[in-house]
Design a protein around this motif. Structure first.
Motif, PDB file in Angstrom:
ATOM      1  N   PHE A   1      29.224 -55.156  54.908  1.00 11.14           N
ATOM      2  CA  PHE A   1      29.289 -53.708  55.128  1.00 11.14           C
ATOM      3  C   PHE A   1      30.747 -53.251  55.051  1.00 11.14           C
ATOM      4  CE2 PHE A   1      25.046 -53.100  55.593  1.00 11.14           C
ATOM      5  CZ  PHE A   1      24.441 -53.503  56.782  1.00 11.14           C
ATOM      6  N   ASP A   2      30.994 -52.202  54.260  1.00  9.79           N
ATOM      7  CA  ASP A   2      32.366 -51.753  54.123  1.00  9.79           C
ATOM      8  C   ASP A   2      32.542 -50.269  54.422  1.00  9.79           C
ATOM      9  OD1 ASP A   2      32.362 -51.577  50.446  1.00  9.79           O
ATOM     10  OD2 ASP A   2      31.034 -50.770  51.972  1.00  9.79           O
ATOM     11  N   TYR A   3      31.464 -49.612  54.835  1.00 15.86           N
ATOM     12  CA  TYR A   3      31.548 -48.192  55.144  1.00 15.86           C
ATOM     13  C   TYR A   3      30.541 -47.910  56.229  1.00 15.86           C
ATOM     14  CZ  TYR A   3      33.770 -43.955  53.404  1.00 15.86           C
ATOM     15  OH  TYR A   3      34.589 -42.874  53.239  1.00 15.86           O
ATOM     16  N   PHE A   4      30.952 -47.139  57.220  1.00 15.80           N
ATOM     17  CA  PHE A   4      30.087 -46.871  58.368  1.00 15.80           C
ATOM     18  C   PHE A   4      30.035 -45.366  58.623  1.00 15.80           C
ATOM     19  CE2 PHE A   4      29.749 -51.297  59.449  1.00 15.80           C
ATOM     20  CZ  PHE A   4      30.935 -51.834  58.970  1.00 15.80           C
ATOM     21  N   LEU A   5      28.847 -44.900  58.976  1.00 12.34           N
ATOM     22  CA  LEU A   5      28.655 -43.471  59.149  1.00 12.34           C
ATOM     23  C   LEU A   5      27.842 -43.207  60.411  1.00 12.34           C
ATOM     24  CD1 LEU A   5      27.895 -44.391  55.927  1.00 12.34           C
ATOM     25  CD2 LEU A   5      28.212 -41.944  55.641  1.00 12.34           C
ATOM     26  N   TRP A   6      28.034 -42.028  60.963  1.00  8.76           N
ATOM     27  CA  TRP A   6      27.203 -41.546  62.066  1.00  8.76           C
ATOM     28  C   TRP A   6      26.501 -40.260  61.634  1.00  8.76           C
ATOM     29  CZ3 TRP A   6      26.121 -43.921  66.636  1.00  8.76           C
ATOM     30  CH2 TRP A   6      26.945 -44.997  67.003  1.00  8.76           C
TER      31      TRP A   6
ATOM     32  N   SER B   1      23.163 -32.676  72.386  1.00 12.65           N
ATOM     33  CA  SER B   1      21.908 -33.372  72.692  1.00 12.65           C
ATOM     34  C   SER B   1      21.099 -33.538  71.407  1.00 12.65           C
ATOM     35  CB  SER B   1      21.095 -32.578  73.724  1.00 12.65           C
ATOM     36  OG  SER B   1      21.751 -32.541  74.972  1.00 12.65           O
ATOM     37  N   ALA B   2      20.894 -34.784  71.007  1.00 11.62           N
ATOM     38  CA  ALA B   2      20.239 -35.097  69.733  1.00 11.62           C
ATOM     39  C   ALA B   2      20.088 -36.615  69.645  1.00 11.62           C
ATOM     40  CB  ALA B   2      21.071 -34.589  68.553  1.00 11.62           C
ATOM     41  N   VAL B   3      19.464 -37.066  68.572  1.00  6.11           N
ATOM     42  CA  VAL B   3      19.416 -38.501  68.290  1.00  6.11           C
ATOM     43  C   VAL B   3      20.557 -38.819  67.324  1.00  6.11           C
ATOM     44  CG1 VAL B   3      18.090 -40.413  67.317  1.00  6.11           C
ATOM     45  CG2 VAL B   3      16.931 -38.643  68.658  1.00  6.11           C
ATOM     46  N   TYR B   4      21.319 -39.855  67.638  1.00  4.70           N
ATOM     47  CA  TYR B   4      22.454 -40.254  66.813  1.00  4.70           C
ATOM     48  C   TYR B   4      22.146 -41.595  66.148  1.00  4.70           C
ATOM     49  CZ  TYR B   4      25.109 -36.502  68.898  1.00  4.70           C
ATOM     50  OH  TYR B   4      25.540 -35.265  69.287  1.00  4.70           O
ATOM     51  N   PHE B   5      22.299 -41.602  64.832  1.00  3.46           N
ATOM     52  CA  PHE B   5      22.061 -42.811  64.054  1.00  3.46           C
ATOM     53  C   PHE B   5      23.381 -43.364  63.536  1.00  3.46           C
ATOM     54  CE2 PHE B   5      17.523 -42.973  63.841  1.00  3.46           C
ATOM     55  CZ  PHE B   5      17.085 -41.662  63.884  1.00  3.46           C
ATOM     56  N   CYS B   6      23.549 -44.650  63.700  1.00  6.46           N
ATOM     57  CA  CYS B   6      24.637 -45.383  63.078  1.00  6.46           C
ATOM     58  C   CYS B   6      24.110 -45.922  61.751  1.00  6.46           C
ATOM     59  CB  CYS B   6      25.031 -46.528  64.012  1.00  6.46           C
ATOM     60  SG  CYS B   6      26.237 -47.679  63.364  1.00  6.46           S
ATOM     61  N   ALA B   7      24.927 -45.891  60.691  1.00  5.24           N
ATOM     62  CA  ALA B   7      24.491 -46.366  59.387  1.00  5.24           C
ATOM     63  C   ALA B   7      25.630 -47.107  58.709  1.00  5.24           C
ATOM     64  CB  ALA B   7      24.019 -45.199  58.516  1.00  5.24           C
ATOM     65  N   ALA B   8      25.292 -47.998  57.798  1.00  3.62           N
ATOM     66  CA  ALA B   8      26.301 -48.797  57.106  1.00  3.62           C
ATOM     67  C   ALA B   8      25.942 -48.957  55.642  1.00  3.62           C
ATOM     68  CB  ALA B   8      26.427 -50.164  57.776  1.00  3.62           C
ATOM     69  N   SER B   9      26.972 -49.172  54.835  1.00  4.83           N
ATOM     70  CA  SER B   9      26.801 -49.331  53.393  1.00  4.83           C
ATOM     71  C   SER B   9      27.515 -50.591  52.918  1.00  4.83           C
ATOM     72  CB  SER B   9      27.374 -48.113  52.667  1.00  4.83           C
ATOM     73  OG  SER B   9      27.408 -48.318  51.279  1.00  4.83           O
ATOM     74  N   ASP B  10      26.859 -51.322  52.004  1.00  2.76           N
ATOM     75  CA  ASP B  10      27.490 -52.525  51.455  1.00  2.76           C
ATOM     76  C   ASP B  10      27.345 -52.605  49.959  1.00  2.76           C
ATOM     77  OD1 ASP B  10      24.898 -55.089  51.814  1.00  2.76           O
ATOM     78  OD2 ASP B  10      24.809 -53.012  51.148  1.00  2.76           O
ATOM     79  N   GLY B  11      26.963 -51.496  49.353  1.00  2.02           N
ATOM     80  CA  GLY B  11      26.566 -51.568  47.961  1.00  2.02           C
ATOM     81  C   GLY B  11      27.716 -51.462  46.980  1.00  2.02           C
TER      82      GLY B  11
END
Lengths: 114, 117
Positions: free
Chosen positions: B30-35, B85-95
């Motif tokens: 993984f080289d990029y991370f997003l919220w 107030s919300a749902v927070y998602f962590c995401a990652a990219s390796d492509g």
């Protein structure tokens, strides 16, 4: 600016029926993708496309087909619906020049398969 | 095998205080991370991202910290507001097309943040 538009927003199907979820974006983005969100599961990638005429499978592709004949449209087809495909589906787009990695999501399509 | 993990399904924070949301990952590629932030009946919206060559990125009230050796990132929100107030998602990219999310992102299961007045 409409962004990413998904239709329909709600759909109820019977097991074995087929249907197409439509997705269109007006931002001239090269990249488009489909995700499904299930309770407690986050979002999982179904299929993606890096340009017109190019598609590839994501994490959970079984039971779904896609095509990308134009830059704007990326429909998701359910060939023979199953109850396991009950979910909320999100279409997303992004562009190669992004320096944030941002995906732009549609509002979602809620599908129930009986 | 879950490659992006958000181990806290929910988090309650008082208005005005700091909210800290955590995320762990297992894939070294993984080289990029997003919220992303998500309200009910809406699509996720991008909040902030960080490249693996950085250890911190700041945008207003939001700061993301990346600890590559621990394979851990966190999102800090200061001060927390009711609209957070919300749902927070962590995401990652390796492509191959990293940064643009072209070949998809891997998401965590999300953390429901509740800001109490």
């Amino acid at each position: 600016n409409a962004g990413v538009t998904q239709t329909p927003k709600f759909q109820v199907l019977k097991t074995g029926q087929s249907m197409t979820l439509q997705c269109a974006q007006d931002m001239n983005h090269e990249y488009m993708s489909w995700y499904r969100q299930d309770p407690g599961m986050g979002l999982r990638l179904i299929h993606y496309s890096v340009g017109a005429g190019i598609t590839d499978q994501g994490e959970v592709p079984n039971g779904y087909n896609v095509s990308r004949s134009t830059t704007e449209d990326f429909p998701l087809r359910l060939l023979s619906a199953a109850p396991s495909q009950t979910s909320v589906y999100f279409c997303a787009s992004s562009y190669s020049g992004s320096n944030t990695g941002e995906l732009f999501f549609g509002e979602g399509s809620r599908l129930t398969v009986l | 095998d879950q490659q992006v993990k958000q181990n806290s399904p929910s988090l309650s924070v008082q208005e005005g205080r700091i909210s800290i949301l955590n995320c762990d990952y297992t894939n070294s590629m993984f080289d990029y991370f997003l919220w992303y932030k998500k309200y009910p009946a809406e699509g996720p919206t991008f909040l902030i991202s960080i490249s693996s060559i950085k250890d911190k990125n700041e945008d207003g009230r939001f700061t993301v910290f990346l600890n590559k050796s621990a394979k851990h990132l966190s999102l800090h929100i200061v001060p927390s507001q009711p609209g957070d107030s919300a749902v927070y998602f962590c995401a990652a990219s390796d492509g191959e097309y990293s940064g643009g999310g072209a070949d998809g992102l891997t998401f965590g299961k999300g953390t429901h943040l509740i800001i109490q007045p």
